[in-house]
Design a protein around this motif. Sequence first.
Motif, PDB file in Angstrom:
ATOM      1  N   SER A  12       0.829  -1.197   0.000  1.00 38.89           N
ATOM      2  CA  SER A  12       0.000   0.000   0.000  1.00 38.89           C
ATOM      3  C   SER A  12       0.869   1.255   0.000  1.00 38.89           C
ATOM      4  O   SER A  12       0.620   2.208  -0.738  1.00 38.89           O
ATOM      5  N   ILE A  50      -7.509   5.483   1.808  1.00 37.73           N
ATOM      6  CA  ILE A  50      -6.811   4.310   2.341  1.00 37.73           C
ATOM      7  C   ILE A  50      -6.538   4.476   3.827  1.00 37.73           C
ATOM      8  O   ILE A  50      -6.803   3.561   4.625  1.00 37.73           O
ATOM      9  N   LEU A  83      -6.265  -1.810   0.059  1.00 37.44           N
ATOM     10  CA  LEU A  83      -5.009  -1.170   0.454  1.00 37.44           C
ATOM     11  C   LEU A  83      -5.034  -0.687   1.903  1.00 37.44           C
ATOM     12  O   LEU A  83      -4.009  -0.716   2.583  1.00 37.44           O
TER      13      LEU A  83
END
Length: 158
Positions: A12, A50, A83
């Motif tokens: 990520s 995220i 992610l």
Amino acid sequence: MVSKEKTEFNVSEVLVDQNVKKRGGEKVAYHLQSENESRQVTYNELLVMINKTGCILRHLGVTFENRVMILDNDTIEAVACILGSIKIGAIPFMANTMINTNDYEYILNDSRANTVIVGQAYLEKIEPIRNKLKNLKNLVVIGKPGRDAISYHELMSN
């Protein structure tokens, strides 16, 4: 000689965080074009999604190596969930949207997933088996949540 130091690799961070640091975050990371919608998300916006998703999952009790099943179409929310899970050390997996309810029951029990993030269109495949899922703690819905489910968008806005 192999180093004995522990090396941490977080995909990520490589895909998004480092991209923002090196190139700036104003480039388009995700472009959706469909009959109903046209949407672009920059790397900066994706990074925020995220990080928020990771924080939400932690708040829900998802910890290192917990499994998170994601059942949705190819959406920016699904990308953020994958992610965001990886970023906090959880293990996300995308489920096939075309299998039947019994298969989801088997997959969820076998994987020991404690969190399911599901697009509203697929909620009807999870709700009938909810009481049979041995490890399920959180049912998060991208869209309008059903009974006893958590709204992903409400969590993201808080």
